[in-house]
Design a protein around this motif. Sequence first.
Motif, PDB file in Angstrom:
ATOM      1  N   TYR A  62       0.599  -1.174  -0.168  1.00  0.00           N
ATOM      2  CA  TYR A  62       0.053  -0.021   0.116  1.00  0.00           C
ATOM      3  C   TYR A  62       1.009   1.346  -0.003  1.00  0.00           C
ATOM      4  CZ  TYR A  62      -3.049   3.856   1.216  1.00  0.00           C
ATOM      5  OH  TYR A  62      -3.916   4.802   1.695  1.00  0.00           O
ATOM      6  N   TYR A  66       1.183   4.031  -3.002  1.00  0.00           N
ATOM      7  CA  TYR A  66       0.503   5.334  -2.775  1.00  0.00           C
ATOM      8  C   TYR A  66       1.638   6.337  -2.963  1.00  0.00           C
ATOM      9  CZ  TYR A  66      -1.722   9.079  -0.017  1.00  0.00           C
ATOM     10  OH  TYR A  66      -2.520  10.133   0.246  1.00  0.00           O
ATOM     11  N   ARG A  97      -6.635   0.592  -3.711  1.00  0.00           N
ATOM     12  CA  ARG A  97      -7.051   1.403  -2.588  1.00  0.00           C
ATOM     13  C   ARG A  97      -5.780   2.358  -2.744  1.00  0.00           C
ATOM     14  NH1 ARG A  97      -6.297   2.000   2.999  1.00  0.00           N
ATOM     15  NH2 ARG A  97      -5.111  -0.088   3.328  1.00  0.00           N
ATOM     16  N   GLU A 101      -6.497   6.214  -3.450  1.00  0.00           N
ATOM     17  CA  GLU A 101      -6.527   7.615  -2.553  1.00  0.00           C
ATOM     18  C   GLU A 101      -5.344   8.397  -2.842  1.00  0.00           C
ATOM     19  OE1 GLU A 101      -5.906   5.444   0.971  1.00  0.00           O
ATOM     20  OE2 GLU A 101      -8.121   4.726   1.207  1.00  0.00           O
ATOM     21  N   SER A 102      -4.197   7.784  -3.308  1.00  0.00           N
ATOM     22  CA  SER A 102      -3.349   8.827  -3.697  1.00  0.00           C
ATOM     23  C   SER A 102      -3.523   9.658  -4.772  1.00  0.00           C
ATOM     24  CB  SER A 102      -1.766   8.029  -3.979  1.00  0.00           C
ATOM     25  OG  SER A 102      -2.288   7.350  -5.275  1.00  0.00           O
ATOM     26  N   SER A 104      -6.864  10.593  -5.716  1.00  0.00           N
ATOM     27  CA  SER A 104      -8.297  11.047  -5.469  1.00  0.00           C
ATOM     28  C   SER A 104      -9.218  10.585  -6.532  1.00  0.00           C
ATOM     29  CB  SER A 104      -7.964  12.669  -5.320  1.00  0.00           C
ATOM     30  OG  SER A 104      -7.063  13.069  -4.389  1.00  0.00           O
ATOM     31  N   THR A 106     -12.457   8.140  -7.431  1.00  0.00           N
ATOM     32  CA  THR A 106     -13.639   7.794  -6.443  1.00  0.00           C
ATOM     33  C   THR A 106     -14.519   6.341  -7.102  1.00  0.00           C
ATOM     34  OG1 THR A 106     -15.056   9.203  -7.528  1.00  0.00           O
ATOM     35  CG2 THR A 106     -14.183  10.055  -5.489  1.00  0.00           C
TER      36      THR A 106
END
Length: 415
Positions: A62, A66, A97, A101-102, A104, A106
Amino acid sequence: MNRLAIVADNLIGANDAGVQFSKFGFSTQVILNHLDLVNHCNGVDVVSINTNSRKVSPEVAYDRVYQVGNKLLKLGFERFYKKIDSTLRGNIAEEIRAMMESLSLTLAVIVPSYPAHGRIVENGYLQLIQNWGDSSVPVPVYYIPSVIKTDANVPVAVLGLTDVRQGEDTLAQKMTELHKAGVNLITIDAVTDEDLRNIAVAINKLDIRCLAVGSAGLAGNLPIAWKAAGQDHMSLRQGTMIVAGTLNQVTAEQIRAVLDCPNTELIDIKCGIIYEGGAAEELTRVLCDIGAALAAGKIPVVVIDTLLENRNDADALGLSERVHKFGHIVTALLGQIAKEAVERHDLRNLVISGGGTATSICHVLGITVINLERELLPGIPLGKASGGSCDGLYLVTKAGGFGKGNSLRKVLDSL
């Protein structure tokens, strides 16, 4: 085209996804070390990054992905593809994930199907096509929603073949509706290349920024969706060696087929000698045999002897234990053999089967970048190495389980 970044968890994956774009004329570079990303991504349409994270812990995977995602955003990339293994090995959920998340994002659309290699998805299940005599049977392996989420409360939608075959516009509309309803992960069935093309076009029609996730199967259809065109073929110079460090029996069958060619010569590495501490002596012998084969105008086929041995259930456990104990020594030796053969004999083409073997050879040779040129067969890319003492060396990389019985023969025919 807005520049595309592919993030893969190993070198083979970075290569076989990246070549899907280079074969349509997009300049494509494979970055072997994710820490070198900033130094090697200028002036190309597509970068394919090896995070080397398949076998690390979920937490490390992760964090690594990221950090790569953060760098890609700062470097101005706008399109992203998360390459995953077509049999769902590795830290799939954590890496998806991390990318989302890194960056942005959705929405992630997950399609691991690779029909050319017998991997299909139906009713949300990844299935492997097994051949039994004259027939083939799909065997379910994983239910994808259970693999791609890190939290049991995360909703995952499954769009089936009926949805896919209603057309790209309808499929894009259904994905949009699911996203508006709060679904961030969508997995889509695909059992044919036509299904993958429909999905790729539908993804391209979305108004939502999304992360496309899949094997080289989906990757190979994205350039078609972007209306890319033009495969620029090129010819290669002579001087070829094959190295197989895998124990996969698919590769064993391919090696046997290659050895039927009159211009090939088997050079087997005696693992028993290595296990007893004789790696240096074995290196000297193998390099001597390689030199003699090349001098005779033949293609050396360098394999570990256990690849071609007949196996039974009693041998399997012992073999597994030896691989676990000595595998790193054998892999390092293969890297050294390749390095010295390239430097002594000015090899121009190196065909490698096995992910660990490919990584070791590239490391020992000092390769930092692979400029992908074209795909010789599905999932088997050709690229030119850069870095170290082997600038201009052509590399063909193949996962141990990829291809059919005659795939390596076809690779040699194309060089």
